[in-house]
Design an enzyme around this catalytic site. Structure first.
Site, PDB file in Angstrom:
ATOM      1  N   TYR A  22       0.798  -1.241   0.000  1.00 52.64           N
ATOM      2  CA  TYR A  22       0.000   0.000   0.000  1.00 52.64           C
ATOM      3  C   TYR A  22       0.828   1.289   0.000  1.00 52.64           C
ATOM      4  O   TYR A  22       0.260   2.377  -0.057  1.00 52.64           O
ATOM      5  CB  TYR A  22      -0.959  -0.011   1.200  1.00 52.64           C
ATOM      6  CG  TYR A  22      -1.938  -1.167   1.166  1.00 52.64           C
ATOM      7  CD1 TYR A  22      -2.912  -1.232   0.181  1.00 52.64           C
ATOM      8  CD2 TYR A  22      -1.882  -2.206   2.103  1.00 52.64           C
ATOM      9  CE1 TYR A  22      -3.802  -2.294   0.120  1.00 52.64           C
ATOM     10  CE2 TYR A  22      -2.774  -3.268   2.059  1.00 52.64           C
ATOM     11  CZ  TYR A  22      -3.733  -3.306   1.073  1.00 52.64           C
ATOM     12  OH  TYR A  22      -4.619  -4.351   1.006  1.00 52.64           O
ATOM     13  N   HIS A  97      -9.302   0.754  -5.711  1.00 56.14           N
ATOM     14  CA  HIS A  97      -8.440  -0.067  -4.849  1.00 56.14           C
ATOM     15  C   HIS A  97      -6.992   0.273  -5.155  1.00 56.14           C
ATOM     16  O   HIS A  97      -6.609   0.372  -6.333  1.00 56.14           O
ATOM     17  CB  HIS A  97      -8.680  -1.564  -5.079  1.00 56.14           C
ATOM     18  CG  HIS A  97     -10.072  -1.961  -4.729  1.00 56.14           C
ATOM     19  ND1 HIS A  97     -10.496  -2.081  -3.428  1.00 56.14           N
ATOM     20  CD2 HIS A  97     -11.149  -2.187  -5.509  1.00 56.14           C
ATOM     21  CE1 HIS A  97     -11.773  -2.384  -3.426  1.00 56.14           C
ATOM     22  NE2 HIS A  97     -12.202  -2.453  -4.668  1.00 56.14           N
TER      23      HIS A  97
HETATM   24  C1  DQA Z   1      -7.898  -2.628  -0.829  1.00 53.96           C
HETATM   25  C2  DQA Z   1      -7.908  -4.079  -1.273  1.00 53.96           C
HETATM   26  C3  DQA Z   1      -8.736  -4.911  -0.306  1.00 53.96           C
HETATM   27  O1  DQA Z   1      -8.746  -6.270  -0.730  1.00 53.96           O
HETATM   28  C4  DQA Z   1      -8.146  -4.848   1.073  1.00 53.96           C
HETATM   29  O2  DQA Z   1      -8.963  -5.560   1.985  1.00 53.96           O
HETATM   30  C5  DQA Z   1      -7.899  -3.463   1.542  1.00 53.96           C
HETATM   31  C6  DQA Z   1      -7.421  -2.463   0.597  1.00 53.96           C
HETATM   32  C7  DQA Z   1      -6.974  -1.775  -1.722  1.00 53.96           C
HETATM   33  O3  DQA Z   1      -7.121  -0.554  -1.701  1.00 53.96           O
HETATM   34  O4  DQA Z   1      -6.107  -2.312  -2.414  1.00 53.96           O
HETATM   35  O5  DQA Z   1      -8.005  -3.174   2.735  1.00 53.96           O
HETATM   36  O6  DQA Z   1      -9.208  -2.096  -0.960  1.00 53.96           O
END
Ligand code: DQA
Length: 141
Positions: A22, A97
């Site tokens: 992330y 995402h």
């Molecule tokens: C997410 C992807 C989801 O699978 C995960 O549970 C997240 C972050 C993303 O931004 O990549 O918490 O939404």
């Protein structure tokens, strides 16, 4: 134009959480930069770790805002209620995402949100929020 960004659970930990997936930037910092880059837009940010609060926020904003950029995080894959809230409101929602959910575990491939949203962006990091914003600006009044 009034555009809201809504983030779901654990996204308050961006910058500290699984940084290999992330990234290192806290969302508040990214949000400030985005607001500076788009001074003509009134941007609002909301984050919650609680499913019902996310539903309530969608209901609250969903008749007055021009667009909502939504990352429901883990609830993407489980929440019928968030999908129903998107279907119920009038404001267009773009699903974002940060990671490429289709390149990860199988359970992340299911989204209760994609089918109710105008479109989805995944795997482009935080840049996805800006791209969603550009889309909403290009289609909005
Ligand atoms: C997410 C992807 C989801 O699978 C995960 O549970 C997240 C972050 C993303 O931004 O990549 O918490 O939404």
């Amino acid at each position: 134009m009034k555009i809201a960004i809504i983030n779901g659970p654990n996204l308050n930990l961006l910058g500290k959480r699984e940084t290999d997936i992330y990234g290192n930037m806290p969302f508040e910092k990214y949000f400030d930069e985005l607001q500076k880059k788009f001074p003509q837009v009134s941007l609002y940010y909301y984050q919650s770790n609680i499913e019902g609060e996310l539903v309530s926020e969608l209901q609250k904003l969903g008749y007055t805002y021009d667009g909502i950029i939504l990352n429901p995080a883990g609830y993407t894959h489980t929440s019928v209620a968030i999908g129903d809230a998107i279907a119920a409101i009038r404001t267009p929602v773009v699903e974002v995402h940060i990671s490429n959910v289709h390149a990860r575990e199988d359970f992340r491939k299911l989204s209760h949100v994609s089918g109710k949203s105008v479109g989805s962006i995944f795997g482009l990091g935080l840049k996805g929020y800006e791209l969603a914003l550009q889309y909403l600006l290009s289609t909005g009044k």
